[in-house]
Write a protein that holds these residues in place. Structure first.
Motif, PDB file in Angstrom:
ATOM      1  N   LEU A  61      14.885 -23.576  19.672  1.00  0.00           N
ATOM      2  CA  LEU A  61      14.406 -22.203  19.857  1.00  0.00           C
ATOM      3  C   LEU A  61      13.221 -21.925  18.939  1.00  0.00           C
ATOM      4  O   LEU A  61      13.363 -21.944  17.714  1.00  0.00           O
ATOM      5  N   GLY A  62      12.074 -21.707  19.534  1.00  0.00           N
ATOM      6  CA  GLY A  62      10.902 -21.433  18.730  1.00  0.00           C
ATOM      7  C   GLY A  62       9.661 -21.363  19.579  1.00  0.00           C
ATOM      8  O   GLY A  62       9.726 -21.274  20.805  1.00  0.00           O
ATOM      9  N   VAL A  63       8.520 -21.431  18.919  1.00  0.00           N
ATOM     10  CA  VAL A  63       7.226 -21.310  19.580  1.00  0.00           C
ATOM     11  C   VAL A  63       6.341 -22.478  19.166  1.00  0.00           C
ATOM     12  O   VAL A  63       6.239 -22.793  17.978  1.00  0.00           O
ATOM     13  N   LEU A  64       5.714 -23.100  20.151  1.00  0.00           N
ATOM     14  CA  LEU A  64       4.759 -24.172  19.892  1.00  0.00           C
ATOM     15  C   LEU A  64       3.357 -23.570  19.835  1.00  0.00           C
ATOM     16  O   LEU A  64       2.932 -22.875  20.761  1.00  0.00           O
ATOM     17  N   ASP A  65       2.664 -23.833  18.747  1.00  0.00           N
ATOM     18  CA  ASP A  65       1.296 -23.358  18.541  1.00  0.00           C
ATOM     19  C   ASP A  65       0.383 -24.576  18.582  1.00  0.00           C
ATOM     20  O   ASP A  65       0.432 -25.420  17.688  1.00  0.00           O
ATOM     21  N   SER A  66      -0.432 -24.683  19.625  1.00  0.00           N
ATOM     22  CA  SER A  66      -1.414 -25.766  19.738  1.00  0.00           C
ATOM     23  C   SER A  66      -2.760 -25.220  19.307  1.00  0.00           C
ATOM     24  O   SER A  66      -3.134 -24.108  19.697  1.00  0.00           O
ATOM     25  N   MET A  67      -3.492 -26.000  18.516  1.00  0.00           N
ATOM     26  CA  MET A  67      -4.784 -25.519  18.031  1.00  0.00           C
ATOM     27  C   MET A  67      -5.770 -26.663  17.862  1.00  0.00           C
ATOM     28  O   MET A  67      -5.361 -27.823  17.717  1.00  0.00           O
ATOM     29  N   THR A  68      -7.042 -26.306  17.864  1.00  0.00           N
ATOM     30  CA  THR A  68      -8.122 -27.267  17.676  1.00  0.00           C
ATOM     31  C   THR A  68      -9.064 -26.730  16.601  1.00  0.00           C
ATOM     32  O   THR A  68      -9.424 -25.552  16.623  1.00  0.00           O
ATOM     33  N   VAL A  69      -9.448 -27.602  15.669  1.00  0.00           N
ATOM     34  CA  VAL A  69     -10.385 -27.216  14.610  1.00  0.00           C
ATOM     35  C   VAL A  69     -11.768 -27.015  15.231  1.00  0.00           C
ATOM     36  O   VAL A  69     -12.284 -27.902  15.917  1.00  0.00           O
ATOM     37  N   THR A  70     -12.360 -25.850  14.974  1.00  0.00           N
ATOM     38  CA  THR A  70     -13.680 -25.526  15.522  1.00  0.00           C
ATOM     39  C   THR A  70     -14.771 -25.454  14.459  1.00  0.00           C
ATOM     40  O   THR A  70     -15.958 -25.488  14.779  1.00  0.00           O
ATOM     41  N   SER A  71     -14.376 -25.324  13.196  1.00  0.00           N
ATOM     42  CA  SER A  71     -15.337 -25.312  12.088  1.00  0.00           C
ATOM     43  C   SER A  71     -14.667 -25.971  10.898  1.00  0.00           C
ATOM     44  O   SER A  71     -13.499 -25.700  10.607  1.00  0.00           O
ATOM     45  N   TRP A  72     -15.408 -26.819  10.190  1.00  0.00           N
ATOM     46  CA  TRP A  72     -14.862 -27.588   9.068  1.00  0.00           C
ATOM     47  C   TRP A  72     -15.925 -27.637   7.990  1.00  0.00           C
ATOM     48  O   TRP A  72     -16.925 -28.344   8.129  1.00  0.00           O
ATOM     49  N   GLN A  73     -15.733 -26.839   6.921  1.00  0.00           N
ATOM     50  CA  GLN A  73     -16.710 -26.751   5.847  1.00  0.00           C
ATOM     51  C   GLN A  73     -16.012 -26.933   4.501  1.00  0.00           C
ATOM     52  O   GLN A  73     -15.805 -25.965   3.761  1.00  0.00           O
ATOM     53  N   PRO A  74     -15.605 -28.180   4.176  1.00  0.00           N
ATOM     54  CA  PRO A  74     -14.895 -28.420   2.920  1.00  0.00           C
ATOM     55  C   PRO A  74     -15.766 -28.066   1.717  1.00  0.00           C
ATOM     56  O   PRO A  74     -16.969 -28.314   1.770  1.00  0.00           O
ATOM     57  N   PRO A  75     -15.217 -27.546   0.648  1.00  0.00           N
ATOM     58  CA  PRO A  75     -13.831 -27.131   0.475  1.00  0.00           C
ATOM     59  C   PRO A  75     -13.635 -25.630   0.676  1.00  0.00           C
ATOM     60  O   PRO A  75     -12.866 -24.997  -0.058  1.00  0.00           O
ATOM     61  N   HIS A  76     -14.304 -25.057   1.647  1.00  0.00           N
ATOM     62  CA  HIS A  76     -14.258 -23.604   1.789  1.00  0.00           C
ATOM     63  C   HIS A  76     -13.582 -23.079   3.045  1.00  0.00           C
ATOM     64  O   HIS A  76     -12.729 -22.198   2.954  1.00  0.00           O
ATOM     65  N   THR A  77     -13.991 -23.554   4.214  1.00  0.00           N
ATOM     66  CA  THR A  77     -13.551 -22.896   5.443  1.00  0.00           C
ATOM     67  C   THR A  77     -13.111 -23.873   6.517  1.00  0.00           C
ATOM     68  O   THR A  77     -13.778 -24.881   6.751  1.00  0.00           O
ATOM     69  N   CYS A  78     -12.008 -23.532   7.159  1.00  0.00           N
ATOM     70  CA  CYS A  78     -11.550 -24.226   8.357  1.00  0.00           C
ATOM     71  C   CYS A  78     -11.177 -23.158   9.382  1.00  0.00           C
ATOM     72  O   CYS A  78     -10.371 -22.278   9.087  1.00  0.00           O
ATOM     73  N   ASP A  79     -11.793 -23.238  10.558  1.00  0.00           N
ATOM     74  CA  ASP A  79     -11.465 -22.334  11.656  1.00  0.00           C
ATOM     75  C   ASP A  79     -10.765 -23.122  12.752  1.00  0.00           C
ATOM     76  O   ASP A  79     -11.107 -24.283  13.005  1.00  0.00           O
ATOM     77  N   VAL A  80      -9.798 -22.473  13.395  1.00  0.00           N
ATOM     78  CA  VAL A  80      -9.110 -23.107  14.520  1.00  0.00           C
ATOM     79  C   VAL A  80      -9.088 -22.154  15.711  1.00  0.00           C
ATOM     80  O   VAL A  80      -9.139 -20.935  15.555  1.00  0.00           O
ATOM     81  N   LEU A  81      -8.992 -22.761  16.892  1.00  0.00           N
ATOM     82  CA  LEU A  81      -8.807 -22.018  18.130  1.00  0.00           C
ATOM     83  C   LEU A  81      -7.386 -22.313  18.605  1.00  0.00           C
ATOM     84  O   LEU A  81      -7.025 -23.481  18.796  1.00  0.00           O
ATOM     85  N   HIS A  82      -6.581 -21.269  18.751  1.00  0.00           N
ATOM     86  CA  HIS A  82      -5.208 -21.423  19.252  1.00  0.00           C
ATOM     87  C   HIS A  82      -5.285 -21.566  20.768  1.00  0.00           C
ATOM     88  O   HIS A  82      -5.822 -20.687  21.450  1.00  0.00           O
ATOM     89  N   THR A  83      -4.740 -22.661  21.297  1.00  0.00           N
ATOM     90  CA  THR A  83      -4.902 -22.988  22.711  1.00  0.00           C
ATOM     91  C   THR A  83      -3.569 -23.101  23.451  1.00  0.00           C
ATOM     92  O   THR A  83      -3.535 -23.600  24.574  1.00  0.00           O
ATOM     93  N   GLY A  84      -2.499 -22.654  22.850  1.00  0.00           N
ATOM     94  CA  GLY A  84      -1.180 -22.797  23.456  1.00  0.00           C
ATOM     95  C   GLY A  84      -0.924 -21.823  24.586  1.00  0.00           C
ATOM     96  O   GLY A  84      -1.744 -20.950  24.889  1.00  0.00           O
TER      97      GLY A  84
END
Length: 141
Positions: A61-84
């Motif tokens: 019982l739960g929720v599956l969250d699928s996501m893809t990284v859309t921005s990667w700026q180490p060591p500051h920012t990571c953006d994801v798009l939830h696609t589930g």
């Protein structure tokens, strides 16, 4: 459907690079995220295009969250798009260096959902994320 914003910030007593390195270990996030198992579903494990699944729940019982990284700026920012099928929107981890051994972790989500549904789940979502981020911060003690 509407876009609904939630954001939490907290101070972590660790250098920004150390915090980033820990966050970027996707499959270890389940160690501090409440009732969540995380795994990478792409061949790449970091950077733009990395695909990740996170299952939050108890048993089946739960929720599956699928996501893809859309921005990667180490060591500051990571953006994801939830696609589930259930969770849609965007998410962001943003780190700010306050001193050589202090980092602010800004977590935010834009959830695409009916406003009434989002407001109904907001208290549990906020509490769950706050507890999880506090657990993460404690890993640096």
């Amino acid at each position: 459907m509407s876009s609904n914003h939630i954001a939490i910030s907290l101070k972590i007593n660790a250098p920004i690079q150390k915090v980033w390195d820990s966050l970027a270990q996707w499959e270890k996030q389940g160690e501090w995220m409440l009732q969540t198992k995380v795994w990478v579903t792409s061949e790449i494990t970091e950077g733009v295009g990395t695909s990740i699944n996170a299952f939050t729940g108890v048993g089946p019982l739960g929720v599956l969250d699928s996501m893809t990284v859309t921005s990667w700026q180490p060591p500051h920012t990571c953006d994801v798009l939830h696609t589930g099928k259930i969770i849609k929107g965007t998410g962001r981890f943003h780190l700010r260096e306050i001193s050589s051994d202090t980092t602010i972790f800004d977590w935010s989500e834009e959830v695409i959902a009916p406003r009434v549904l989002f407001l109904a789940m907001l208290p549990a979502l906020y509490i769950g994320v706050r507890i999880s981020l506090s657990r993460f911060a404690r890993t640096f003690r």
